[in-house]
Design a protein around this motif. Structure first.
Motif, PDB file in Angstrom:
ATOM      1  N   ILE A  23      12.501 -13.030  -1.059  1.00  0.00           N
ATOM      2  CA  ILE A  23      12.513 -12.599   0.298  1.00  0.00           C
ATOM      3  C   ILE A  23      10.909 -12.259   0.181  1.00  0.00           C
ATOM      4  N   LEU A  24      10.660 -11.420  -0.818  1.00  0.00           N
ATOM      5  CA  LEU A  24       9.096 -10.896  -0.894  1.00  0.00           C
ATOM      6  C   LEU A  24       8.116 -12.037  -1.302  1.00  0.00           C
ATOM      7  N   PHE A  25       8.671 -12.976  -2.012  1.00  0.00           N
ATOM      8  CA  PHE A  25       7.783 -14.115  -2.238  1.00  0.00           C
ATOM      9  C   PHE A  25       7.460 -14.947  -1.234  1.00  0.00           C
ATOM     10  N   VAL A  26       8.645 -15.094  -0.287  1.00  0.00           N
ATOM     11  CA  VAL A  26       8.329 -16.036   0.848  1.00  0.00           C
ATOM     12  C   VAL A  26       7.433 -15.123   1.956  1.00  0.00           C
ATOM     13  N   ILE A  27       7.539 -13.952   2.099  1.00  0.00           N
ATOM     14  CA  ILE A  27       6.815 -13.247   2.958  1.00  0.00           C
ATOM     15  C   ILE A  27       5.216 -13.260   2.401  1.00  0.00           C
ATOM     16  N   ALA A  28       5.203 -13.339   0.859  1.00  0.00           N
ATOM     17  CA  ALA A  28       3.913 -13.190   0.399  1.00  0.00           C
ATOM     18  C   ALA A  28       2.930 -14.434   0.383  1.00  0.00           C
ATOM     19  N   CYS A  29       3.935 -15.701   0.595  1.00  0.00           N
ATOM     20  CA  CYS A  29       3.301 -16.854   0.627  1.00  0.00           C
ATOM     21  C   CYS A  29       2.832 -17.006   2.079  1.00  0.00           C
ATOM     22  N   LEU A  30       3.697 -16.693   3.026  1.00  0.00           N
ATOM     23  CA  LEU A  30       3.034 -16.847   4.527  1.00  0.00           C
ATOM     24  C   LEU A  30       1.941 -15.785   4.941  1.00  0.00           C
ATOM     25  N   HIS A  31       1.951 -14.655   4.259  1.00  0.00           N
ATOM     26  CA  HIS A  31       0.839 -13.950   4.279  1.00  0.00           C
ATOM     27  C   HIS A  31      -0.437 -14.614   3.944  1.00  0.00           C
ATOM     28  N   TYR A  37      -3.995 -15.241   5.513  1.00  0.00           N
ATOM     29  CA  TYR A  37      -5.142 -14.290   5.609  1.00  0.00           C
ATOM     30  C   TYR A  37      -6.025 -14.423   4.490  1.00  0.00           C
ATOM     31  N   ASP A  38      -5.298 -14.592   3.360  1.00  0.00           N
ATOM     32  CA  ASP A  38      -6.137 -14.771   1.800  1.00  0.00           C
ATOM     33  C   ASP A  38      -6.271 -16.057   1.104  1.00  0.00           C
ATOM     34  N   GLU A  39      -7.190 -16.209   0.760  1.00  0.00           N
ATOM     35  CA  GLU A  39      -7.703 -17.524   0.411  1.00  0.00           C
ATOM     36  C   GLU A  39      -7.445 -17.736  -1.147  1.00  0.00           C
ATOM     37  N   GLY A  52      -4.559 -15.997  -2.666  1.00  0.00           N
ATOM     38  CA  GLY A  52      -3.483 -15.985  -3.351  1.00  0.00           C
ATOM     39  C   GLY A  52      -2.985 -14.877  -4.173  1.00  0.00           C
ATOM     40  N   THR A  53      -3.585 -13.726  -4.082  1.00  0.00           N
ATOM     41  CA  THR A  53      -3.252 -12.741  -5.044  1.00  0.00           C
ATOM     42  C   THR A  53      -1.826 -12.161  -4.714  1.00  0.00           C
ATOM     43  N   LEU A  54      -1.428 -12.022  -3.627  1.00  0.00           N
ATOM     44  CA  LEU A  54      -0.197 -11.291  -3.140  1.00  0.00           C
ATOM     45  C   LEU A  54       1.114 -12.394  -3.491  1.00  0.00           C
ATOM     46  N   THR A  55       0.837 -13.702  -3.575  1.00  0.00           N
ATOM     47  CA  THR A  55       1.673 -14.681  -3.987  1.00  0.00           C
ATOM     48  C   THR A  55       1.958 -14.604  -5.419  1.00  0.00           C
ATOM     49  N   LEU A  56       0.578 -14.648  -6.233  1.00  0.00           N
ATOM     50  CA  LEU A  56       0.969 -14.395  -7.657  1.00  0.00           C
ATOM     51  C   LEU A  56       1.464 -13.215  -8.182  1.00  0.00           C
TER      52      LEU A  56
END
Length: 60
Positions: free
Chosen positions: A16-24, A28-30, A32-36
């Motif tokens: 769930i956190l990964f999906v939220i990070a991907c959407l964020h 907003y972020d070019e 993708g640090t949150l996704t990584l």
């Protein structure tokens, strides 16, 4: 004790956190640090589940 050996709830939470990070990151972020970071946490949990859970089961 059963909750400590059951990694399914943690894996679902990280998914769930990964999906939220991907959407964020898509909005907003070019870089993708949150996704990584979420992907790295998921890999760490899978490694713990793969390598440490059999040791816990043998100890019981």
């Amino acid at each position: 004790m059963l909750l400590a050996l059951n990694f399914d709830w943690l894996t679902n939470l990280l998914a769930i956190l990964f999906v939220i990070a991907c959407l964020h990151d898509a909005r907003y972020d070019e870089y993708g640090t949150l996704t990584l970071a979420a992907a790295a946490m998921g890999l760490i949990v899978m490694a713990i589940q793969e390598f440490l859970q059999p040791a816990f089961e043998m100890a019981l």
